[in-house]
Design a protein around this motif. Structure first.
Motif, PDB file in Angstrom:
ATOM      1  N   LEU A  68       0.808  -1.213   0.000  1.00 57.39           N
ATOM      2  CA  LEU A  68       0.000   0.000   0.000  1.00 57.39           C
ATOM      3  C   LEU A  68       0.848   1.274   0.000  1.00 57.39           C
ATOM      4  CD1 LEU A  68      -2.668  -1.082   2.659  1.00 57.39           C
ATOM      5  CD2 LEU A  68      -2.800  -1.271   0.158  1.00 57.39           C
ATOM      6  N   ALA A  69       1.969   1.244   0.714  1.00 52.47           N
ATOM      7  CA  ALA A  69       2.819   2.438   0.816  1.00 52.47           C
ATOM      8  C   ALA A  69       4.201   2.054   1.298  1.00 52.47           C
ATOM      9  CB  ALA A  69       2.190   3.438   1.784  1.00 52.47           C
ATOM     10  N   THR A 118       1.626  -3.050   3.950  1.00 53.07           N
ATOM     11  CA  THR A 118       0.859  -3.897   3.042  1.00 53.07           C
ATOM     12  C   THR A 118      -0.563  -3.994   3.592  1.00 53.07           C
ATOM     13  OG1 THR A 118       1.219  -6.040   4.121  1.00 53.07           O
ATOM     14  CG2 THR A 118       2.954  -5.269   2.612  1.00 53.07           C
ATOM     15  N   ASP A 119      -1.402  -4.696   2.886  1.00 57.27           N
ATOM     16  CA  ASP A 119      -2.770  -4.862   3.366  1.00 57.27           C
ATOM     17  C   ASP A 119      -2.854  -5.841   4.539  1.00 57.27           C
ATOM     18  OD1 ASP A 119      -2.098  -7.027   1.779  1.00 57.27           O
ATOM     19  OD2 ASP A 119      -4.096  -7.234   0.909  1.00 57.27           O
ATOM     20  N   GLN A 120      -1.718  -6.480   4.893  1.00 57.19           N
ATOM     21  CA  GLN A 120      -1.712  -7.442   5.991  1.00 57.19           C
ATOM     22  C   GLN A 120      -0.731  -7.097   7.111  1.00 57.19           C
ATOM     23  OE1 GLN A 120      -1.137 -11.426   4.444  1.00 57.19           O
ATOM     24  NE2 GLN A 120      -2.350 -10.956   2.627  1.00 57.19           N
ATOM     25  N   ARG A 121       0.367  -6.432   6.760  1.00 54.68           N
ATOM     26  CA  ARG A 121       1.441  -6.224   7.736  1.00 54.68           C
ATOM     27  C   ARG A 121       2.127  -4.885   7.523  1.00 54.68           C
ATOM     28  NH1 ARG A 121       5.135 -11.334   6.584  1.00 54.68           N
ATOM     29  NH2 ARG A 121       4.825 -10.568   4.479  1.00 54.68           N
ATOM     30  N   LEU A 122       2.868  -4.481   8.559  1.00 52.55           N
ATOM     31  CA  LEU A 122       3.813  -3.383   8.475  1.00 52.55           C
ATOM     32  C   LEU A 122       5.192  -4.034   8.541  1.00 52.55           C
ATOM     33  CD1 LEU A 122       4.192  -0.297   8.419  1.00 52.55           C
ATOM     34  CD2 LEU A 122       4.229  -0.364  10.911  1.00 52.55           C
ATOM     35  N   ILE A 123       6.031  -3.712   7.579  1.00 53.89           N
ATOM     36  CA  ILE A 123       7.333  -4.376   7.460  1.00 53.89           C
ATOM     37  C   ILE A 123       8.440  -3.334   7.609  1.00 53.89           C
ATOM     38  CG2 ILE A 123       8.822  -5.764   5.972  1.00 53.89           C
ATOM     39  CD1 ILE A 123       6.208  -6.632   4.494  1.00 53.89           C
ATOM     40  N   PHE A 124       9.422  -3.651   8.456  1.00 54.62           N
ATOM     41  CA  PHE A 124      10.602  -2.810   8.647  1.00 54.62           C
ATOM     42  C   PHE A 124      11.785  -3.480   7.972  1.00 54.62           C
ATOM     43  CE2 PHE A 124      14.559  -2.393  11.097  1.00 54.62           C
ATOM     44  CZ  PHE A 124      14.792  -1.038  10.922  1.00 54.62           C
ATOM     45  N   ALA A 125      12.555  -2.687   7.213  1.00 47.80           N
ATOM     46  CA  ALA A 125      13.764  -3.213   6.587  1.00 47.80           C
ATOM     47  C   ALA A 125      14.879  -2.169   6.684  1.00 47.80           C
ATOM     48  CB  ALA A 125      13.499  -3.554   5.124  1.00 47.80           C
ATOM     49  N   ASN A 126      16.061  -2.640   7.003  1.00 47.30           N
ATOM     50  CA  ASN A 126      17.267  -1.819   7.024  1.00 47.30           C
ATOM     51  C   ASN A 126      18.431  -2.794   6.924  1.00 47.30           C
ATOM     52  OD1 ASN A 126      19.631  -0.406   7.770  1.00 47.30           O
ATOM     53  ND2 ASN A 126      18.445   1.059   8.965  1.00 47.30           N
ATOM     54  N   SER A 127      19.223  -2.661   5.886  1.00 47.77           N
ATOM     55  CA  SER A 127      20.299  -3.625   5.649  1.00 47.77           C
ATOM     56  C   SER A 127      21.335  -3.641   6.771  1.00 47.77           C
ATOM     57  CB  SER A 127      20.976  -3.335   4.306  1.00 47.77           C
ATOM     58  OG  SER A 127      21.460  -2.003   4.281  1.00 47.77           O
ATOM     59  N   SER A 132      -2.742   7.888   9.530  1.00 40.67           N
ATOM     60  CA  SER A 132      -4.026   7.609   8.889  1.00 40.67           C
ATOM     61  C   SER A 132      -3.954   6.367   8.002  1.00 40.67           C
ATOM     62  CB  SER A 132      -4.442   8.834   8.070  1.00 40.67           C
ATOM     63  OG  SER A 132      -5.552   8.562   7.291  1.00 40.67           O
ATOM     64  N   SER A 133      -2.868   6.211   7.263  1.00 40.67           N
ATOM     65  CA  SER A 133      -2.711   5.053   6.368  1.00 40.67           C
ATOM     66  C   SER A 133      -2.646   3.745   7.143  1.00 40.67           C
ATOM     67  CB  SER A 133      -1.444   5.208   5.519  1.00 40.67           C
ATOM     68  OG  SER A 133      -1.530   6.324   4.682  1.00 40.67           O
ATOM     69  N   ILE A 134      -1.874   3.736   8.218  1.00 38.73           N
ATOM     70  CA  ILE A 134      -1.759   2.517   9.030  1.00 38.73           C
ATOM     71  C   ILE A 134      -3.105   2.200   9.679  1.00 38.73           C
ATOM     72  CG2 ILE A 134      -0.655   1.469  11.044  1.00 38.73           C
ATOM     73  CD1 ILE A 134       1.855   3.134  10.336  1.00 38.73           C
ATOM     74  N   ARG A 135      -3.753   3.222  10.211  1.00 44.55           N
ATOM     75  CA  ARG A 135      -5.054   3.008  10.846  1.00 44.55           C
ATOM     76  C   ARG A 135      -6.076   2.471   9.830  1.00 44.55           C
ATOM     77  NH1 ARG A 135      -5.928   7.716  13.607  1.00 44.55           N
ATOM     78  NH2 ARG A 135      -5.046   6.725  15.439  1.00 44.55           N
ATOM     79  N   SER A 136      -6.110   3.026   8.636  1.00 45.76           N
ATOM     80  CA  SER A 136      -7.059   2.572   7.618  1.00 45.76           C
ATOM     81  C   SER A 136      -6.787   1.127   7.211  1.00 45.76           C
ATOM     82  CB  SER A 136      -6.986   3.469   6.382  1.00 45.76           C
ATOM     83  OG  SER A 136      -7.404   4.767   6.693  1.00 45.76           O
ATOM     84  N   ALA A 137      -5.510   0.786   7.020  1.00 44.27           N
ATOM     85  CA  ALA A 137      -5.155  -0.585   6.635  1.00 44.27           C
ATOM     86  C   ALA A 137      -5.507  -1.556   7.757  1.00 44.27           C
ATOM     87  CB  ALA A 137      -3.671  -0.678   6.301  1.00 44.27           C
ATOM     88  N   ARG A 138      -5.217  -1.172   8.986  1.00 45.50           N
ATOM     89  CA  ARG A 138      -5.538  -2.023  10.130  1.00 45.50           C
ATOM     90  C   ARG A 138      -7.046  -2.213  10.269  1.00 45.50           C
ATOM     91  NH1 ARG A 138      -5.290   0.532  15.774  1.00 45.50           N
ATOM     92  NH2 ARG A 138      -7.120   1.442  14.812  1.00 45.50           N
ATOM     93  N   ASP A 139      -7.794  -1.128  10.186  1.00 46.42           N
ATOM     94  CA  ASP A 139      -9.248  -1.207  10.355  1.00 46.42           C
ATOM     95  C   ASP A 139      -9.923  -1.968   9.224  1.00 46.42           C
ATOM     96  OD1 ASP A 139      -8.897   0.170  12.695  1.00 46.42           O
ATOM     97  OD2 ASP A 139      -9.665   2.087  11.924  1.00 46.42           O
ATOM     98  N   ALA A 140      -9.322  -1.962   8.045  1.00 44.98           N
ATOM     99  CA  ALA A 140      -9.869  -2.725   6.933  1.00 44.98           C
ATOM    100  C   ALA A 140      -9.664  -4.222   7.155  1.00 44.98           C
ATOM    101  CB  ALA A 140      -9.224  -2.305   5.625  1.00 44.98           C
ATOM    102  N   ARG A 141      -8.664  -4.567   7.943  1.00 38.51           N
ATOM    103  CA  ARG A 141      -8.338  -5.968   8.190  1.00 38.51           C
ATOM    104  C   ARG A 141      -8.963  -6.507   9.477  1.00 38.51           C
ATOM    105  NH1 ARG A 141      -5.746  -9.830   5.945  1.00 38.51           N
ATOM    106  NH2 ARG A 141      -4.492 -11.289   7.125  1.00 38.51           N
ATOM    107  N   THR A 142      -9.106  -5.638  10.480  1.00 36.34           N
ATOM    108  CA  THR A 142      -9.576  -6.073  11.802  1.00 36.34           C
ATOM    109  C   THR A 142     -10.651  -5.105  12.294  1.00 36.34           C
ATOM    110  OG1 THR A 142      -7.931  -4.735  12.937  1.00 36.34           O
ATOM    111  CG2 THR A 142      -7.318  -7.003  12.414  1.00 36.34           C
TER     112      THR A 142
END
Length: 164
Positions: free
Chosen positions: A23-24, A92-101, A149-159
């Protein structure tokens, strides 16, 4: 948008689930880090400034710059940007992912259903509280209100919605 879009690939070996939609993505900005650094250094100067007797503007200016340098290096704030500059947060529509090499815990995954509270902190961070009591900070990302707002919307759409 799919996780295969080349413009949104993050460092590391991120494992996407079948059908997971990106999603972002967000990356830190140096300007937000510098603004936070100047604010905290300025507050430090205001707190300790009266302890420094100054007789001229130039003496005050030198003590102000000196306190900024002392603050930055005494509390290792200059190293914080080095640690955070390569962060990538993927929503994503299911998770928040953190990445840093450069991070030992990368990639890290947070299920959206585990997020119970989303709050902005000043202008430089978004705080997440998870259902197990842990907190996660997304630091120095531009437009924290939109991220919240984006995280809240994605979370609320899933749960079902949680109190905010």
């Amino acid at each position: 948008m799919t996780p295969d879009d080349a413009s949104l690939q993050a460092p590391g070996a991120i494992q996407y689930r079948t059908g997971e939609r990106l999603l972002a993505d967000w990356r830190p900005e140096f300007g937000l880090f510098a603004g936070k650094l100047l604010l905290v250094a300025g507050l430090t100067l205001l707190m300790f400034g009266p302890l420094i007797v100054t007789y001229s503007f130039w003496a005050w200016l030198v003590s102000a710059l000196g306190s900024l340098v002392i603050y930055v290096f005494l509390f290792d704030d200059h190293l914080e940007w080095i640690r955070r500059r390569d962060d990538v947060w993927l929503l994503t529509d299911q998770r928040l992912i953190f990445a840093n090499s450069d991070a030992e815990n990368s990639p890290a995954y947070i299920e959206l259903a585990e997020i119970t509270r989303i709050r902005r902190w000043m202008w430089w961070a978004v705080h997440l509280r998870l259902d197990n009591g842990m907190t996660v900070q997304l630091k120095y990302l531009p437009n924290s209100k939109h991220i919240q707002s984006s995280i809240r919307s994605a979370r609320d759409a899933r749960t079902p919605p949680f109190p905010t």
